[in-house]
Design a protein around this motif. Structure first.
Motif, PDB file in Angstrom:
ATOM      1  N   ILE A   1      44.033   2.527  12.638  1.00  0.00           N
ATOM      2  CA  ILE A   1      43.773   3.772  13.386  1.00  0.00           C
ATOM      3  C   ILE A   1      42.980   3.484  14.676  1.00  0.00           C
ATOM      4  N   PHE A   2      42.083   2.509  14.654  1.00  0.00           N
ATOM      5  CA  PHE A   2      41.359   2.166  15.885  1.00  0.00           C
ATOM      6  C   PHE A   2      42.338   1.626  16.931  1.00  0.00           C
ATOM      7  N   LYS A   3      43.333   0.838  16.447  1.00  0.00           N
ATOM      8  CA  LYS A   3      44.350   0.324  17.381  1.00  0.00           C
ATOM      9  C   LYS A   3      45.111   1.500  18.010  1.00  0.00           C
ATOM     10  N   LYS A   4      45.404   2.481  17.179  1.00  0.00           N
ATOM     11  CA  LYS A   4      46.134   3.665  17.676  1.00  0.00           C
ATOM     12  C   LYS A   4      45.296   4.414  18.714  1.00  0.00           C
TER      13      LYS A   4
ATOM     14  N   GLY B   1      37.565  15.133  22.102  1.00  0.00           N
ATOM     15  CA  GLY B   1      37.557  13.977  21.207  1.00  0.00           C
ATOM     16  C   GLY B   1      38.031  14.328  19.800  1.00  0.00           C
ATOM     17  N   TRP B   2      37.608  15.501  19.314  1.00  0.00           N
ATOM     18  CA  TRP B   2      38.008  15.912  17.955  1.00  0.00           C
ATOM     19  C   TRP B   2      39.523  16.115  17.852  1.00  0.00           C
ATOM     20  N   LEU B   3      40.138  16.604  18.932  1.00  0.00           N
ATOM     21  CA  LEU B   3      41.599  16.781  18.912  1.00  0.00           C
ATOM     22  C   LEU B   3      42.272  15.408  18.852  1.00  0.00           C
ATOM     23  N   HIS B   4      41.669  14.448  19.570  1.00  0.00           N
ATOM     24  CA  HIS B   4      42.244  13.104  19.609  1.00  0.00           C
ATOM     25  C   HIS B   4      42.113  12.413  18.241  1.00  0.00           C
ATOM     26  N   VAL B   5      41.040  12.735  17.514  1.00  0.00           N
ATOM     27  CA  VAL B   5      40.862  12.199  16.154  1.00  0.00           C
ATOM     28  C   VAL B   5      42.065  12.599  15.290  1.00  0.00           C
ATOM     29  N   VAL B   6      42.462  13.853  15.397  1.00  0.00           N
ATOM     30  CA  VAL B   6      43.607  14.343  14.609  1.00  0.00           C
ATOM     31  C   VAL B   6      44.892  13.657  15.076  1.00  0.00           C
ATOM     32  N   ARG B   7      45.081  13.574  16.384  1.00  0.00           N
ATOM     33  CA  ARG B   7      46.303  12.956  16.916  1.00  0.00           C
ATOM     34  C   ARG B   7      46.416  11.499  16.470  1.00  0.00           C
ATOM     35  N   ALA B   8      45.270  10.775  16.510  1.00  0.00           N
ATOM     36  CA  ALA B   8      45.290   9.358  16.122  1.00  0.00           C
ATOM     37  C   ALA B   8      45.679   9.204  14.658  1.00  0.00           C
ATOM     38  N   HIS B   9      45.155  10.088  13.803  1.00  0.00           N
ATOM     39  CA  HIS B   9      45.565  10.052  12.388  1.00  0.00           C
ATOM     40  C   HIS B   9      47.065  10.287  12.259  1.00  0.00           C
ATOM     41  N   GLN B  10      47.561  11.294  12.962  1.00  0.00           N
ATOM     42  CA  GLN B  10      49.001  11.623  12.878  1.00  0.00           C
ATOM     43  C   GLN B  10      49.856  10.434  13.301  1.00  0.00           C
ATOM     44  N   GLU B  11      49.510   9.845  14.427  1.00  0.00           N
ATOM     45  CA  GLU B  11      50.363   8.782  14.970  1.00  0.00           C
ATOM     46  C   GLU B  11      50.210   7.468  14.196  1.00  0.00           C
ATOM     47  N   ALA B  12      49.039   7.325  13.549  1.00  0.00           N
ATOM     48  CA  ALA B  12      48.849   6.126  12.713  1.00  0.00           C
ATOM     49  C   ALA B  12      49.418   6.340  11.310  1.00  0.00           C
ATOM     50  N   GLY B  13      49.859   7.563  11.017  1.00  0.00           N
ATOM     51  CA  GLY B  13      50.396   7.860   9.691  1.00  0.00           C
ATOM     52  C   GLY B  13      49.327   7.851   8.609  1.00  0.00           C
ATOM     53  N   ILE B  14      48.105   8.216   8.981  1.00  0.00           N
ATOM     54  CA  ILE B  14      46.986   8.230   8.022  1.00  0.00           C
ATOM     55  C   ILE B  14      46.542   9.679   7.841  1.00  0.00           C
ATOM     56  N   GLU B  15      46.318  10.039   6.592  1.00  0.00           N
ATOM     57  CA  GLU B  15      45.927  11.416   6.293  1.00  0.00           C
ATOM     58  C   GLU B  15      44.476  11.651   6.714  1.00  0.00           C
ATOM     59  N   LEU B  16      44.205  12.818   7.282  1.00  0.00           N
ATOM     60  CA  LEU B  16      42.819  13.154   7.619  1.00  0.00           C
ATOM     61  C   LEU B  16      42.056  13.296   6.295  1.00  0.00           C
ATOM     62  N   PRO B  17      40.904  12.636   6.160  1.00  0.00           N
ATOM     63  CA  PRO B  17      40.246  12.609   4.844  1.00  0.00           C
ATOM     64  C   PRO B  17      39.474  13.884   4.516  1.00  0.00           C
ATOM     65  N   VAL B  18      39.363  14.800   5.476  1.00  0.00           N
ATOM     66  CA  VAL B  18      38.637  16.065   5.256  1.00  0.00           C
ATOM     67  C   VAL B  18      39.468  17.220   5.801  1.00  0.00           C
ATOM     68  N   ASN B  19      39.102  18.423   5.404  1.00  0.00           N
ATOM     69  CA  ASN B  19      39.606  19.602   6.109  1.00  0.00           C
ATOM     70  C   ASN B  19      38.717  19.780   7.346  1.00  0.00           C
ATOM     71  N   LEU B  20      39.353  19.979   8.498  1.00  0.00           N
ATOM     72  CA  LEU B  20      38.584  20.074   9.738  1.00  0.00           C
ATOM     73  C   LEU B  20      38.637  21.504  10.290  1.00  0.00           C
ATOM     74  N   LEU B  21      37.494  22.099  10.518  1.00  0.00           N
ATOM     75  CA  LEU B  21      37.441  23.410  11.189  1.00  0.00           C
ATOM     76  C   LEU B  21      36.854  23.196  12.583  1.00  0.00           C
ATOM     77  N   THR B  22      37.334  23.985  13.553  1.00  0.00           N
ATOM     78  CA  THR B  22      36.722  23.921  14.883  1.00  0.00           C
ATOM     79  C   THR B  22      36.006  25.227  15.189  1.00  0.00           C
ATOM     80  N   CYS B  23      34.900  25.100  15.933  1.00  0.00           N
ATOM     81  CA  CYS B  23      34.197  26.259  16.493  1.00  0.00           C
ATOM     82  C   CYS B  23      33.840  25.863  17.918  1.00  0.00           C
ATOM     83  N   PHE B  24      34.701  26.266  18.856  1.00  0.00           N
ATOM     84  CA  PHE B  24      34.513  25.900  20.263  1.00  0.00           C
ATOM     85  C   PHE B  24      34.096  27.143  21.042  1.00  0.00           C
ATOM     86  N   GLU B  25      32.898  27.100  21.642  1.00  0.00           N
ATOM     87  CA  GLU B  25      32.426  28.304  22.358  1.00  0.00           C
ATOM     88  C   GLU B  25      32.445  28.102  23.869  1.00  0.00           C
TER      89      GLU B  25
END
Lengths: 514, 514
Positions: A41-44, A177-201
């Motif tokens: 995932i770091f490579k991704k 950065g948080w959006l990129h964390v999700v994208r990197a998991h998707q493209e690396a084929g790795i499941e996100l290990p938590v449920n992620l909620l966003t609160c952007f103000e």
């Protein structure tokens, strides 16, 4: 201000074209982990760097200045930009939470607050749920302030390996950065290990108006399953060593207004025969703090928690020096020389800053005006055990008392514009432990545990309302120039920060405790 | 500022259309003379009123703000506008005198000063030659300052019978008045009794940079035959009685700059550990003058000429009251109650005004910035026998001394931005006598002979360089709001002022002496 407005008209295409050629010349950073768990995932993350910078370029181009009423449509536009990105990534239950009308003082009494962007990625009851907070609004910026380039256009500086724009480090870079964390998991084929909620103000730079109430309302609804809150909206202490932050100062922002004649007057005709509001104001402002940084308002020192022996020891170990402060400030104008004195006055003692004057002549040149109504702006950074309401009473009483002694026929009105309390957490809980391991994974060193002089008032609200721990996980460095000209984010911090976010989520997911 | 710039884009047609319908509903003022000599031409002035207002509307629409570098092209545009009008009226030898590059402090080191418009109407050696001076630049103005209407669009208020716009009274109204004097003579078929020269400058609101030198250069050339100079750039003392003005205060404008960190800083991160320039600046500014108007800089009082018994008597007769001051200032914030005290502090004692701060936060809302470099602006109105250079030394020494005592690691630079000397004339010479008769002719009363608190530095230069007497012949009233919001010129003063100019030229032409 003109340039701010003008920048709305600049086509997005143009600035992207200006940036694109440099993407491919940036040297790729190394994967920097020996742990096989993170290698893929770091490579991704490294591979996706050009895309991540592209998203940041699009985001910072929207001049989402929450302090400027005329730019409110831009703040709202940026919220919709984020919604589009979240949709593309497969976030669900995306909600734009409206916060109603902005309370006075405002020019437009119907001014709507920008919405809070709530969204969810994953809804697996067997996983922990992490709420990540960021703000998409930014500080004001104009090329006339002295920026080397248009502040609302991302400059990729290949030589210095940094990304320069208003919002690059505060807080659009970390937020995206948080959006990129999700994208990197998707493209690396790795499941996100938590449920992620966003609160952007969109009001953080203007007191997070309306957010506290929303968090209270959603505590048992949208946020009901939240196990931990992570905020990435602060900075390393210096420029070399990563930190995790367990304490923040609060901020009480005051405005003292002196009202005189019915309109601005000509100083030739009225100078010497009319009491001038600006003359009274500088007397009041000069009574607040001295040039050594000592607050002159009586009763404040007594509210500050005494320094303990144990606490003193903590400061000795932290990697910091006078030289780093001088480098970050670009001057030799420090009030203290010893590392411990500097850190304690930044983190655990109050400070008073005078920010400026509204209503007086503020341009270059020579205008012979007697301003009719002037408002001095100042703020006090608060620490344990200062009580906000008690402090405000001391401040207002002080201003009124100084003004009364002047014997001026003008009138005064001192008021609190907004306040946010200080916050201190346990730096050895599950979240901080996970983040410390993540930091070591990415940067190869143990982070320093620090406090911050700045304020993120909502930290305390999350902790109290959601009854969870809050982690402050900084992405940028101490010399990024948040709130200043030429704000930047080093590319290595952008990419390292995203990797740290990734590893933190995995370590926290594995943690036996919440 | 945005609106200023925006106003460039508004078509002239639109604003003229907005104004035109009201022309024909304005009640015509009476001819107001029993002297058959002036009946025909005064009637013509009344008839031409709609045209005169139309010219003013076109002129004030050009935002010729000399203090705003970005608006310099508009100042130059207004010079060309005047050239066109002068050509149409048959003025000859029209010259746009260039004054070179504006000296520092400026943002653009190549910034050109606006040109001086010289022109001549008539060249009869048997006639006296009168040089009329006016300035076509204006003070800054923005609707955000609190104007009821767009400041660069003339509003004809029929109910109150006044003309509202930036420049209406200071000084575009009076300046264009001289053109109307010529037009009225032409249309009435009456010969102008003098040769008329114009000297219209575009930097008066910013220190008349370059003009003094030009006057010196042209003293034996363009201005060689000048017998008298008339300046219409001041105001009646009150709102009811016309005045002629024989004295002016000077103005020394200062800027004190405090330099600290290399860039603006975040007050959370740096508050308490860095010496703040704004904190030092308010200390320096608060040491200059107290809230009662007393200047605190040592040595200034000693330079002021003592008040004589004879002088005291002069003040007793003048038509003025505290109530007029309160009405003009729109407040009950006067520093003195007695008429004599008010007039003497306006005219013959120095005063110190604090105008504002450049470089600090100056907008609405709450910005948590530590400004890196701030410049306080203040000015001192000067009177006989203050010496400008000696005053400047006292001021700069005072600022440096106060700053040194603060023990701040920041740096200070106090400087004079510009100065203009005070002026006092003989109110019983040929010019003043002619103007007094003209005033009586138009308004039916003898004018008060007054001094002014304001400064027209060039008055003294004309007197010294051309070795002529100078007359100050005001057009507007004391409550016109020059340099303020909602600047206006009463229609009766506009028309009455033009008639007074007409009669003054005739009486002065008949005068046996120069």
């Amino acid at each position: 201000m003109f340039l701010l407005k003008h920048s709305r008209l600049v086509s997005r295409t143009l600035s992207v074209q200006l940036i694109q050629p440099s993407y491919f010349r940036i040297q790729m950073s190394t994967v920097s982990t020996t742990n096989p768990k993170f290698q893929k995932i770091f490579k991704k993350v490294d591979e996706l760097k050009p895309d991540f910078i592209q998203v940041l370029a699009e985001a910072v181009e929207i001049p989402a200045v929450s302090a400027d009423e005329s730019l409110r449509p831009m703040v709202i536009k940026k919220a919709h930009f984020l919604v589009d990105k979240l949709k593309q990534l497969g976030f669900e239950d995306i909600q734009l939470k409206e916060l109603g009308v902005q309370p006075p003082p405002v020019n437009d009494p119907k001014l709507q607050l920008p919405p809070v962007v709530l969204s969810r990625y994953g809804n697996d009851p067997s996983k922990k749920t992490v709420l990540v907070y960021g703000h998409y609004d930014v500080q004001p910026a104009s090329i006339e302030d002295g920026w080397d380039s248009e502040p609302f256009k991302l400059v990729v500086d290949e030589e210095k390996q940094l990304l320069k724009a208003r919002g690059s480090t505060d807080d659009t870079g970390p937020l995206t950065g948080w959006l990129h964390v999700v994208r990197a998991h998707q493209e690396a084929g790795i499941e996100l290990p938590v449920n992620l909620l966003t609160c952007f103000e969109g009001m953080e730079e203007s007191g997070s108006l309306g957010l506290e109430k929303l968090i209270g309302q959603e505590a048992d609804k949208y946020f009901k399953d939240v196990d931990a809150v992570c905020i990435s909206d602060n900075y390393w202490l210096g420029t070399k060593k990563p930190v995790l932050t367990y304490g923040l100062r609060g901020c009480n922002y005051y405005q003292v207004t002196i009202n005189g004649p019915g309109a601005d007057l000509h100083s030739g005709i009225f100078g010497g025969v009319i009491a001038e509001p600006m003359v009274d104001l500088v007397q009041v402002l000069s009574s607040l703090v001295d040039s050594k940084g000592k607050i002159l308002i009586k009763g404040i020192d007594e509210m500050v928690a005494p320094v303990t022996e144990k606490e003193m020891k903590l400061y000795e170990d932290i990697d910091f020096s006078l030289e780093e402060l001088e480098e970050a400030s670009g001057s030799k104008t420090a009030l203290y020389e010893k590392k411990e004195d500097i850190l304690m006055h930044r983190w655990r003692f109050p400070s008073l800053s005078v920010h400026g004057v509204e209503g007086a002549f503020s341009s270059q040149g020579a205008k012979t005006v007697i301003p009719a109504k002037v408002s001095g702006k100042f703020s006090i950074r608060t620490v344990p055990d200062m009580d906000s309401a008690k402090l405000t009473k001391l401040v207002i009483d002080h201003c009124n008392s100084v003004f009364e002694k002047l014997g001026s026929p003008n009138t005064i009105h001192a008021e609190l514009i907004h306040d946010g309390n200080y916050w201190v957490s346990d730096p050895f809980n599950a979240q901080f432990t996970a983040a410390a391991k993540a930091t070591k994974e990415v940067y190869g060193v143990d982070p320093d545990f620090t406090r911050e002089g700045g304020s993120i008032p909502i930290t305390l609200t999350f902790e109290e309302q959601l009854k969870t721990s809050v982690l402050l996980l900084p992405m940028g460095r101490g010399d990024d120039g948040a709130h200043s000209i030429n704000e930047k984010l080093d590319i290595s911090n952008f990419i390292g920060g995203i990797k740290t976010m990734v590893a933190y989520l995995h370590y926290y997911a594995e943690s036996p405790e919440n």
